[in-house]
Design an enzyme around this catalytic site. Sequence first.
Site, short mmCIF file in Angstrom:
data_model
loop_
_atom_site.label_atom_id
_atom_site.label_comp_id
_atom_site.label_asym_id
_atom_site.label_seq_id
_atom_site.Cartn_x
_atom_site.Cartn_y
_atom_site.Cartn_z
CD GLU A 257 -2.73 -1.23 2.49
OE1 GLU A 257 -3.95 -1.42 2.39
OE2 GLU A 257 -2.15 -1.13 3.59
C1 ACM Z 1 -1.81 -5.36 4.35
O1 ACM Z 1 -2.83 -5.87 4.84
N1 ACM Z 1 -1.78 -4.06 4.09
C2 ACM Z 1 -0.64 -6.15 4.04
#
Ligand code: ACM
Length: 526
Positions: A339
């Site tokens: 992310e």
């Molecule tokens: C995640 O759940 N952002 C790896």
Amino acid sequence: MNQISMKKINPFIVLAGCMVICGIAACSSEPTDMTAASIIPKPVSVTATGETFKLGRSSDIFVREGSGEAAVAGQFLADKLNPSTGLGLTVVSGKGKPGRGDILLELTGEDTELGEEGYVLEVTSRLLKITANKPAGLFYGIQTLRQLLPARIEMKEVQEGPWEIPTGVIRDFPVYGYRGIMRDVARHFFGVEDIKTFIDQMAAYKMNVLHLHLSDDQGWRIEIKSWPDLALYGGKTEVGGGEGGFYTQEQYREIVEYAQERYVTIIPEIDMPGHTNAALASYPELNKGGKSPELYTGIKVGFSTLDTRSETTYKFVDDVVRELASMTPGEYIHIGGDESLVTKDDDYVYFVNRVQDIVISHGKKVLGWDEIALATLKPNTVVQYWARSGNAVKGVQQGARVLMSPAKYAYLDMKYDSASIYGLNWAGYIEADNGYSWDPASLVPEITAENIIGIEAPLWSETVSDREEAEYLLFPRLPGYAEIGWTPSDMRSWDEYKARLADHGKRMEAMGINFYKSPRVNWDNR
Ligand code: ACM
């Protein structure tokens, strides 16, 4: 006719008679059918011989002379059994034969099928013997032995006996070498004692990796001596504005050592280049404009990034990884990589490529969330599939192995259902049966058993802030993930498993675990 001579005729008559006379709950005798024992994870093979072994005042834990490793396992067993049995079992090291009612722990190294973690547990009315190639196997045999005893064995105060175990033979070894849980100590901090308690809980189910998510936007949780403000400033708070915290290096080593003694490897994660607000807040020079943001206590993701074109960033990463590697006996350092929504694609790839080299230069292998497969993976880098199967497949196409943590099935922070008091639901609801009923090796057609190092179930901690809250999300799903990691998939079915899990309700209660009483399990019928 007394019970001893009846047993020789037909132990099942004894059992049935006992159930009639005293009722199941108050009955003083335990079942003598080893195949009926509720063992999680389910062993590869169990053969019952229909008699009973009794642990008593004259029982010893016997190890061969000179076998220090077996003696250590023996002491672990004594420490587990003595508080509830009050039997004062001791480890006896000797040349001769173990006596009637003894437990023998033996390292033989002869049974190649058992591998590094397998064991054979052989119980007759005279002797309970655990053999293994390696100490880890003895440790797992001991975990099975605990589950062959009544649930009250897990209590901390002395309980009434008898301490009886059904006779037979268990041969057992795992499918996957990596059977893990991730604990997020960044969104909410969990102290050393909470983590130690958890290590005991996961090890009881033969799980062997604890991935610690040590940094995120909301907090930096590990002392780094060359960048002290990461922990001193970046560790000051947590989601909701609580006081946060961090592990000193001494405390971290204490966790690592405690885990090692239970055959659990700690994998430290520093999440980069996104999820870095706590680090950016601690050191202005890590920011593109040289100005730090405020500490952050919300739960939004994807807004922070390290400056991937700055040499200061790589000096920072090198220092952090060097200090972490020096405290980490395990093979892997986890670099996060998820992310990074405000990092440009080519900057992200450049960063992951350089950071892999840094980790390797400190003698470790790289683990990262599935987005890292967008970069050029180094040999031995492992991709943790959580969101995009396409990323994980890209990893496999580069020759990487995959750690299976699909959010839809394996995220412990997902609510059980809409009424769950903690958890999120962005990946869906995961009831106990949904968490159990999937097979890592057939989930994604392009990812087969040979590509998979194992399974890991992550517990993100945005919504849980203490041990009881975390346990509500961890249990009863954790035993299911343990079984997925250990037991061949063709031996698993929810309908059969849920009866064993129901039996573990009592056991989890005796262990003091605050588990969620899933309505999909008949907890009262045990
Ligand atoms: C995640 O759940 N952002 C790896």
